[in-house]
Design a protein around this motif. Sequence first.
Motif, mmCIF file in Angstrom:
data_model
loop_
_atom_site.group_PDB
_atom_site.id
_atom_site.type_symbol
_atom_site.label_atom_id
_atom_site.label_comp_id
_atom_site.label_asym_id
_atom_site.label_seq_id
_atom_site.Cartn_x
_atom_site.Cartn_y
_atom_site.Cartn_z
ATOM 1 N N ALA A 43 0.599 -0.950 -0.105
ATOM 2 C CA ALA A 43 -0.123 -0.059 -0.184
ATOM 3 C C ALA A 43 0.689 1.856 0.277
ATOM 4 O O ALA A 43 0.054 1.942 -0.431
ATOM 5 C CB ALA A 43 -0.979 0.162 1.250
ATOM 6 N N GLY A 44 2.181 0.928 0.843
ATOM 7 C CA GLY A 44 3.128 2.769 0.485
ATOM 8 C C GLY A 44 3.566 2.492 -1.003
ATOM 9 O O GLY A 44 3.497 3.725 -0.845
ATOM 10 N N LEU A 45 3.628 1.967 -1.446
ATOM 11 C CA LEU A 45 4.612 1.840 -3.282
ATOM 12 C C LEU A 45 2.933 2.736 -3.691
ATOM 13 O O LEU A 45 2.835 4.032 -4.507
ATOM 14 C CB LEU A 45 3.628 0.697 -3.538
ATOM 15 N N PHE A 46 1.677 2.514 -3.640
ATOM 16 C CA PHE A 46 -0.013 2.820 -4.221
ATOM 17 C C PHE A 46 -0.222 4.762 -3.796
ATOM 18 O O PHE A 46 -0.029 5.272 -4.532
ATOM 19 C CB PHE A 46 -1.261 1.824 -4.763
ATOM 20 N N VAL A 47 -0.363 4.748 -2.683
ATOM 21 C CA VAL A 47 -0.411 5.234 -1.354
ATOM 22 C C VAL A 47 -0.409 6.602 -1.324
ATOM 23 O O VAL A 47 0.140 7.883 -1.716
ATOM 24 C CB VAL A 47 -1.262 5.008 -0.553
ATOM 25 N N GLY A 48 2.014 6.492 -0.810
ATOM 26 C CA GLY A 48 2.534 6.671 -0.185
ATOM 27 C C GLY A 48 3.621 7.384 -1.137
ATOM 28 O O GLY A 48 4.739 8.559 -0.203
ATOM 29 N N TYR A 93 8.791 0.607 1.585
ATOM 30 C CA TYR A 93 9.368 -0.474 1.376
ATOM 31 C C TYR A 93 8.852 -1.800 2.532
ATOM 32 O O TYR A 93 9.158 -3.031 2.565
ATOM 33 C CB TYR A 93 10.815 -0.823 1.755
ATOM 34 N N GLY A 94 8.612 -1.507 3.888
ATOM 35 C CA GLY A 94 7.788 -1.811 4.843
ATOM 36 C C GLY A 94 7.052 -2.873 4.156
ATOM 37 O O GLY A 94 5.944 -2.870 3.651
ATOM 38 N N GLY A 95 6.983 -4.705 6.023
ATOM 39 C CA GLY A 95 5.889 -5.359 4.780
ATOM 40 C C GLY A 95 6.736 -6.194 3.928
ATOM 41 O O GLY A 95 6.374 -7.858 4.011
ATOM 42 N N LEU A 96 7.735 -6.435 3.805
ATOM 43 C CA LEU A 96 8.461 -7.365 2.623
ATOM 44 C C LEU A 96 9.267 -8.341 3.785
ATOM 45 O O LEU A 96 9.444 -10.004 3.068
ATOM 46 C CB LEU A 96 10.203 -7.056 2.202
ATOM 47 N N GLU A 97 9.034 -8.217 5.098
ATOM 48 C CA GLU A 97 9.241 -8.976 5.770
ATOM 49 C C GLU A 97 8.185 -10.170 6.073
ATOM 50 O O GLU A 97 9.024 -11.306 6.531
ATOM 51 C CB GLU A 97 10.024 -8.462 7.356
ATOM 52 N N THR A 98 7.416 -10.217 5.666
ATOM 53 C CA THR A 98 5.853 -11.032 6.126
ATOM 54 C C THR A 98 6.687 -12.393 5.330
ATOM 55 O O THR A 98 5.804 -13.746 5.668
ATOM 56 C CB THR A 98 4.650 -10.516 5.961
ATOM 57 N N VAL A 99 6.938 -12.163 4.639
ATOM 58 C CA VAL A 99 7.514 -13.889 2.994
ATOM 59 C C VAL A 99 8.286 -15.059 4.546
ATOM 60 O O VAL A 99 7.957 -15.968 4.602
ATOM 61 C CB VAL A 99 7.939 -13.729 2.420
ATOM 62 N N THR A 100 9.148 -14.346 5.434
ATOM 63 C CA THR A 100 9.922 -15.281 6.219
ATOM 64 C C THR A 100 9.204 -15.242 7.437
ATOM 65 O O THR A 100 9.542 -16.166 8.129
ATOM 66 C CB THR A 100 11.610 -14.040 6.784
ATOM 67 N N ILE A 101 7.940 -14.788 8.015
ATOM 68 C CA ILE A 101 7.302 -14.937 8.673
ATOM 69 C C ILE A 101 6.333 -16.298 8.522
ATOM 70 O O ILE A 101 5.569 -17.416 8.764
ATOM 71 C CB ILE A 101 6.254 -13.946 9.021
ATOM 72 N N ALA A 102 5.917 -15.991 7.311
ATOM 73 C CA ALA A 102 4.678 -17.761 6.027
ATOM 74 C C ALA A 102 5.492 -18.709 6.176
ATOM 75 O O ALA A 102 4.656 -19.202 6.289
ATOM 76 C CB ALA A 102 3.863 -16.824 5.318
ATOM 77 N N ALA A 103 6.519 -18.580 6.112
ATOM 78 C CA ALA A 103 7.676 -19.770 5.614
ATOM 79 C C ALA A 103 7.599 -20.268 6.198
ATOM 80 O O ALA A 103 7.294 -21.784 5.884
ATOM 81 C CB ALA A 103 8.485 -18.868 5.080
ATOM 82 N N ALA A 104 7.709 -20.373 7.330
ATOM 83 C CA ALA A 104 7.563 -21.248 8.353
ATOM 84 C C ALA A 104 6.115 -22.652 8.190
ATOM 85 O O ALA A 104 6.097 -22.992 9.066
ATOM 86 C CB ALA A 104 7.525 -20.538 10.304
ATOM 87 N N GLU A 105 5.150 -21.512 7.650
ATOM 88 C CA GLU A 105 4.138 -21.902 7.822
ATOM 89 C C GLU A 105 4.004 -22.832 6.444
ATOM 90 O O GLU A 105 2.941 -23.234 6.179
ATOM 91 C CB GLU A 105 2.988 -20.973 7.872
ATOM 92 N N SER A 106 4.735 -23.544 5.226
ATOM 93 C CA SER A 106 4.352 -23.774 4.496
ATOM 94 C C SER A 106 5.404 -24.854 4.041
ATOM 95 O O SER A 106 6.133 -25.847 5.276
ATOM 96 C CB SER A 106 5.711 -22.593 2.861
ATOM 97 N N GLU A 107 4.812 -25.770 3.432
ATOM 98 C CA GLU A 107 4.959 -26.992 3.371
ATOM 99 C C GLU A 107 6.556 -27.215 2.964
ATOM 100 O O GLU A 107 7.440 -28.428 3.724
ATOM 101 C CB GLU A 107 4.839 -27.740 1.871
#
Length: 460
Positions: free
Chosen positions: A38-43, A219-233
């Motif tokens: 959202a920061g890219l589109f809005v900010g 750019y904030g929010g890119l870290e989410t993928v490393t959080i989600a990775a723990a619950e991936s296959e």
Amino acid sequence: MPSSTTTETSSSRDDISLSHGLKQRHLSMIALGGVIGAGLFVGSGAGIAAAGPSIVVAYALSGLLVMLVMRMLGEMSAAYPSSGSFSAHAERAIGPWAGFTAGWAFWVLLCTAVGLEGIGAAQIVSGWLPGTPEWAWVALFMVVFCGTNLAAVKNFGEFEFWFAALKVGAITLFLALGVLAILGILPGTDSPGASHLTDLLPNGGEGLVIGLLASVFAYGGLETVTIAAAESENPVKGVASAVRTAMWRIALFYVGSMAVIVTLVPWDSKEVVEKGPYVAALDELGIPGAGQLMNVVVLVALLSAMNANIYGASRIAYSLVERGQGPKVLGRVSGGVPRIAVLASSVFGFLCVLLSYWRPNDVFSWLLNMIGAVILVVWIFIAVSQLRLRRRLERETPQKLVVRMWAFPWLTWVALAGMAAVFVLMARQPDTRVQLYSTGGMTLVLAAVGYAWQKARARQ
């Protein structure tokens, strides 16, 4: 040096307790779409208005810093997959107080961002449906995404998959149309050439600094993928893939779109700020309905960010509790989901919305200032953790180094120097100086509480 035993054990429990319902396609699209925030589109409009065409330089410089941070985080997350991500890495590398500080500061940031994104999304819908109250739309969005995150994690993954697919498709189409218009081969449009790029620094170095600061926080929010990775296959494969493709994604979506916008639209056009840079660029091309269509994409980006931030906040809170750093009730897992943590994160987000209505000039603005520089604090913890963990990995378990930081340790130190430079720039600007001091105060309080807790636990 803190023992890694506690963190290793908690990470094992962490992975066993949570489900592994995210498929590789979910994680790949979360990584791809997570870049388009959202920061890219809005900010970005305010950054263009301040920096002019040099906003491209600003996004490129901050993008390089983010690439280094993501590479460091990817190295640690591939070696130690955990829903606690950088918080768990900071505990392992520096000590429990560091994990406590980074984790809870980021939790406050994500929850507040949920409220901000809810308000932004409600304003768009209320603009389409005049007379409908914004608070009702916020409440609806909160209920929907709280419900999504209370269900199985695969539901979160499906939402984010389609949200991300729409964002990626829209910005790819935007870039294609923009390039065709710039080349003069888009029917019905004349190429602007370089007429809007004659003054690279219209507001001097000060404008570039403002644009640079705006781009860093976009750019904030890119870290989410490393959080989600723990619950991936396959957490290790997912993190490695996401990190290795981060460079071209940042270059294409952020730097590329800024270059297209400032070439198509005069940097000082009022529409860049009022309508948003993407809508202004499409309106400039005269494509019927394209501006409103981009507003739909902006709405999707805001809703996607709400969904991802509720998810990220709940997993960070869960991981902290699993490591004994928060109220035990937040660590309860049902159906593979930390549902109490989801509810707590959603309630805090909705409280931020209420504060924006009740006390917009004092309490809410104070809260916004408090989280203004949290992402930089998190990045510093990531860099310091990577400096310490890399040596340990090379010595004890070199086979876990699936992802390696480039030119270690020199580029890690370069990244730290870059973060220090951003802090100095923030201290020089009156608007960001308040954020710097407020965030610093919150960080010091959390660090003191975390250190006191660490000492008390050591005496037990």
